[in-house]
Design an enzyme around this catalytic site. Structure first.
Site, PDB file in Angstrom:
ATOM      1  N   ARG A 158      38.210  33.956  52.650  1.00 48.93           N
ATOM      2  CA  ARG A 158      38.622  34.458  51.229  1.00 48.93           C
ATOM      3  C   ARG A 158      40.124  34.827  51.100  1.00 48.93           C
ATOM      4  O   ARG A 158      40.243  35.779  50.262  1.00 48.93           O
ATOM      5  CB  ARG A 158      37.825  35.334  50.592  1.00 48.93           C
ATOM      6  CG  ARG A 158      36.208  34.924  50.535  1.00 48.93           C
ATOM      7  CD  ARG A 158      36.092  33.823  49.869  1.00 48.93           C
ATOM      8  NE  ARG A 158      34.648  33.200  50.175  1.00 48.93           N
ATOM      9  CZ  ARG A 158      34.284  32.231  50.983  1.00 48.93           C
ATOM     10  NH1 ARG A 158      35.431  31.506  51.805  1.00 48.93           N
ATOM     11  NH2 ARG A 158      33.281  31.721  51.383  1.00 48.93           N
ATOM     12  N   SER A 207      31.581  36.689  43.355  1.00 49.07           N
ATOM     13  CA  SER A 207      31.422  38.119  43.989  1.00 49.07           C
ATOM     14  C   SER A 207      32.479  39.094  43.907  1.00 49.07           C
ATOM     15  O   SER A 207      33.614  39.096  43.679  1.00 49.07           O
ATOM     16  CB  SER A 207      31.531  37.444  45.704  1.00 49.07           C
ATOM     17  OG  SER A 207      30.582  36.607  46.001  1.00 49.07           O
ATOM     18  N   GLU A 278      36.927  41.095  46.179  1.00 47.84           N
ATOM     19  CA  GLU A 278      37.585  39.723  46.469  1.00 47.84           C
ATOM     20  C   GLU A 278      38.044  39.136  45.012  1.00 47.84           C
ATOM     21  O   GLU A 278      39.188  38.343  45.163  1.00 47.84           O
ATOM     22  CB  GLU A 278      36.203  38.745  46.597  1.00 47.84           C
ATOM     23  CG  GLU A 278      36.168  37.317  46.721  1.00 47.84           C
ATOM     24  CD  GLU A 278      35.341  36.517  47.322  1.00 47.84           C
ATOM     25  OE1 GLU A 278      34.437  37.033  48.262  1.00 47.84           O
ATOM     26  OE2 GLU A 278      34.938  35.613  46.679  1.00 47.84           O
TER      27      GLU A 278
HETATM   28  C1  LIG Z   1      29.647  32.227  38.963  1.00 45.82           C
HETATM   29  C2  LIG Z   1      30.591  32.314  39.852  1.00 45.82           C
HETATM   30  C3  LIG Z   1      30.372  31.684  41.159  1.00 45.82           C
HETATM   31  C4  LIG Z   1      31.167  31.907  42.029  1.00 45.82           C
HETATM   32  N1  LIG Z   1      30.786  31.447  43.402  1.00 45.82           N
HETATM   33  C5  LIG Z   1      31.891  31.328  44.381  1.00 45.82           C
HETATM   34  C6  LIG Z   1      31.717  31.063  45.881  1.00 45.82           C
HETATM   35  O1  LIG Z   1      30.485  30.588  46.024  1.00 45.82           O
HETATM   36  N2  LIG Z   1      32.450  31.041  46.748  1.00 45.82           N
HETATM   37  C7  LIG Z   1      33.858  31.559  46.450  1.00 45.82           C
HETATM   38  O2  LIG Z   1      34.877  31.263  47.329  1.00 45.82           O
HETATM   39  N3  LIG Z   1      34.280  31.796  45.119  1.00 45.82           N
HETATM   40  C8  LIG Z   1      33.417  31.803  44.065  1.00 45.82           C
HETATM   41  N4  LIG Z   1      33.441  32.145  43.017  1.00 45.82           N
HETATM   42  C9  LIG Z   1      35.004  32.485  42.620  1.00 45.82           C
HETATM   43  C10 LIG Z   1      35.977  31.746  42.181  1.00 45.82           C
HETATM   44  O3  LIG Z   1      35.190  30.530  41.425  1.00 45.82           O
HETATM   45  C11 LIG Z   1      36.909  31.108  43.302  1.00 45.82           C
HETATM   46  O4  LIG Z   1      37.624  32.122  44.016  1.00 45.82           O
HETATM   47  C12 LIG Z   1      37.842  30.043  42.878  1.00 45.82           C
HETATM   48  O5  LIG Z   1      38.566  29.415  43.776  1.00 45.82           O
HETATM   49  C13 LIG Z   1      39.031  30.604  41.677  1.00 45.82           C
HETATM   50  O6  LIG Z   1      39.465  29.421  41.305  1.00 45.82           O
HETATM   51  P1  LIG Z   1      40.305  29.653  39.614  1.00 45.82           P
HETATM   52  O7  LIG Z   1      40.889  28.362  39.474  1.00 45.82           O
HETATM   53  O8  LIG Z   1      39.231  30.048  38.799  1.00 45.82           O
HETATM   54  O9  LIG Z   1      41.254  30.888  40.070  1.00 45.82           O
HETATM   55  P2  LIG Z   1      41.584  32.019  39.156  1.00 45.82           P
HETATM   56  O10 LIG Z   1      40.553  32.959  39.149  1.00 45.82           O
HETATM   57  O11 LIG Z   1      42.308  31.691  37.917  1.00 45.82           O
HETATM   58  O12 LIG Z   1      42.748  32.676  39.868  1.00 45.82           O
HETATM   59  C14 LIG Z   1      42.456  33.317  41.045  1.00 45.82           C
HETATM   60  C15 LIG Z   1      43.702  33.614  42.035  1.00 45.82           C
HETATM   61  O13 LIG Z   1      44.165  32.511  42.275  1.00 45.82           O
HETATM   62  C16 LIG Z   1      45.439  32.015  41.991  1.00 45.82           C
HETATM   63  N5  LIG Z   1      45.711  30.859  41.497  1.00 45.82           N
HETATM   64  C17 LIG Z   1      44.857  30.084  40.612  1.00 45.82           C
HETATM   65  N6  LIG Z   1      45.631  29.008  40.756  1.00 45.82           N
HETATM   66  C18 LIG Z   1      46.389  28.709  41.500  1.00 45.82           C
HETATM   67  C19 LIG Z   1      47.666  27.764  41.979  1.00 45.82           C
HETATM   68  N7  LIG Z   1      47.753  26.592  41.242  1.00 45.82           N
HETATM   69  N8  LIG Z   1      48.619  28.200  42.789  1.00 45.82           N
HETATM   70  C20 LIG Z   1      48.468  29.374  43.448  1.00 45.82           C
HETATM   71  N9  LIG Z   1      47.499  30.533  43.255  1.00 45.82           N
HETATM   72  C21 LIG Z   1      46.745  29.932  42.180  1.00 45.82           C
HETATM   73  C22 LIG Z   1      45.957  33.019  40.657  1.00 45.82           C
HETATM   74  O14 LIG Z   1      47.030  33.476  40.498  1.00 45.82           O
HETATM   75  C23 LIG Z   1      44.708  34.207  41.349  1.00 45.82           C
HETATM   76  O15 LIG Z   1      45.609  35.091  41.868  1.00 45.82           O
HETATM   77  C24 LIG Z   1      32.522  32.116  42.132  1.00 45.82           C
HETATM   78  C25 LIG Z   1      32.923  32.470  40.680  1.00 45.82           C
HETATM   79  C26 LIG Z   1      32.062  32.570  39.382  1.00 45.82           C
HETATM   80  C27 LIG Z   1      32.400  33.099  38.226  1.00 45.82           C
END
Ligand SMILES: Cc1cc2nc3c(=O)[nH]c(=O)nc-3n(C[C@H](O)[C@H](O)[C@H](O)COP(=O)(O)OP(=O)(O)OC[C@H]3O[C@@H](n4cnc5c(N)ncnc54)[C@H](O)[C@@H]3O)c2cc1C
Length: 292
Positions: A158, A207, A278
């Site tokens: 993570r 999480s 996380e």
């Molecule tokens: C219901 C639910 C279930 C989930 N289950 C899981 C799971 O099973 N496993 C898991 O690992 N995660 C899970 N997550 C968390 C989340 O979905 C992941 O961490 C996901 O990868 C975040 O992606 P995002 O595009 O929404 O990033 P954001 O939340 O928009 O950003 C998160 C971080 O990533 C950075 N970021 C975003 N895009 C980029 C880019 N293009 N380049 C560089 N940095 C970037 C942002 O600046 C920020 O620091 C869950 C979330 C929810 C709401």
């Protein structure tokens, strides 16, 4: 570039204030140009995916927030590969891979984020993670863009070695031939497990804490601390799974931070364990340090 765009509607928790500047670059060149503009104007730059792992300060972010669009949010399957923009939703990637009968990305069915967010976090579920399928990523900063391998990205549990100001513009994944029916069956089974265990119909950011090195997961530990259903302001620890915080109505990011602080305090007090968030923070937000 737009001014004062509210970020609450770009996060799954639905909290957070405005970005000073907000834009949607559609090409890698435009992305580099916006990052250079921010640097030249002395402003911090941040990128937002689907905001599914993000808490934005209620006061907002005093800099440039970028949300990737156009070719930077598209995905296309090739021969044993999937090429995707950093802003491509993982659901779209899975859909494209399945249509091309390519397996290996099924685990993303549980993760409501983008490719860039998944690389930043090395997101994973059910035994699979991003590092296991990533071939390389095109990473942009204010000076240009270059390809990086998973090793160079420093992917681990993570987390990655990416720094703020580095943005995943696009990525390539290596996948294996797999019949559509098998992919569908795996996805259905993962989604059923997810629905049984987690609050999938609530506004959360996934999480709250990484799992500690302990026989109990973060969720089980917080449950044993009596935190299920515990509420501060409009934010509530999920009654279904204690490692989730729900927006129970009119939540503020500050409420979520207070819940995080209380959960860490109790885990330390009752188990001697330091829980590490996380969730990623954007703007003037800080999880208070634990005593000692
Ligand atoms: C219901 C639910 C279930 C989930 N289950 C899981 C799971 O099973 N496993 C898991 O690992 N995660 C899970 N997550 C968390 C989340 O979905 C992941 O961490 C996901 O990868 C975040 O992606 P995002 O595009 O929404 O990033 P954001 O939340 O928009 O950003 C998160 C971080 O990533 C950075 N970021 C975003 N895009 C980029 C880019 N293009 N380049 C560089 N940095 C970037 C942002 O600046 C920020 O620091 C869950 C979330 C929810 C709401």
């Amino acid at each position: 570039m737009n001014e004062q765009v509210s970020l609450a509607r770009y996060t799954t928790l639905g909290t957070g204030g405005p970005a000073l500047w907000f834009d949607r670059p559609e090409t890698a060149d435009a992305l580099v140009e916006r990052l250079a503009w921010a640097r030249d104007n002395g402003l911090p730059a941040a990128v937002i995916g689907l905001g599914s792992n993000l808490l934005v300060a209620d006061e907002g972010f005093p800099g440039v927030v970028l949300k990737l669009a156009g070719s930077l949010a598209a995905a296309e399957a090739g021969e044993g590969t999937l090429a995707a923009g950093g802003g491509a939703p993982l659901a779209v990637c899975l859909h494209r891979a399945r249509a091309a009968e390519l397996g290996g990305m099924e685990f993303v069915c549980a993760i409501p984020g983008t490719v860039g967010g998944a690389i930043w976090m090395n997101a994973g579920a059910y035994g699979g993670d991003t590092s296991g399928v990533l071939i390389r990523a095109l990473v942009a900063d204010a000076d240009g863009a270059s390809w990086m391998t998973p090793e160079e990205l420093g992917l681990r549990y993570r987390a990655s070695g990416l720094r703020h100001g580095q943005v995943v513009a696009s990525a390539e994944f290596g996948l294996e031939p797999r019949p559509v029916a098998e992919i569908k069956a795996t996805v259905a089974e993962m989604q059923a497990r997810r629905k049984a265990a987690q609050p999938t119909n609530k506004r959360t950011f996934g999480s709250v804490f990484k799992n500690p090195e302990h026989e109990l997961t973060a969720g089980r530990m917080l449950e044993a601390c009596g935190l299920r259903g515990f509420r501060i302001g409009g934010a509530q620890i999920s009654p279904k799974h204690a490692n989730f915080i729900e927006n129970a109505g009119e939540a503020r990011s500050a409420d979520a931070i207070e819940l995080i602080a209380e959960a860490r305090r109790r885990a330390r007090e009752q188990y001697g364990v330091t829980l590490h968030p996380e969730v990623q923070l954007l703007g003037a937000l800080e999880v208070p340090p634990l005593d000692g």
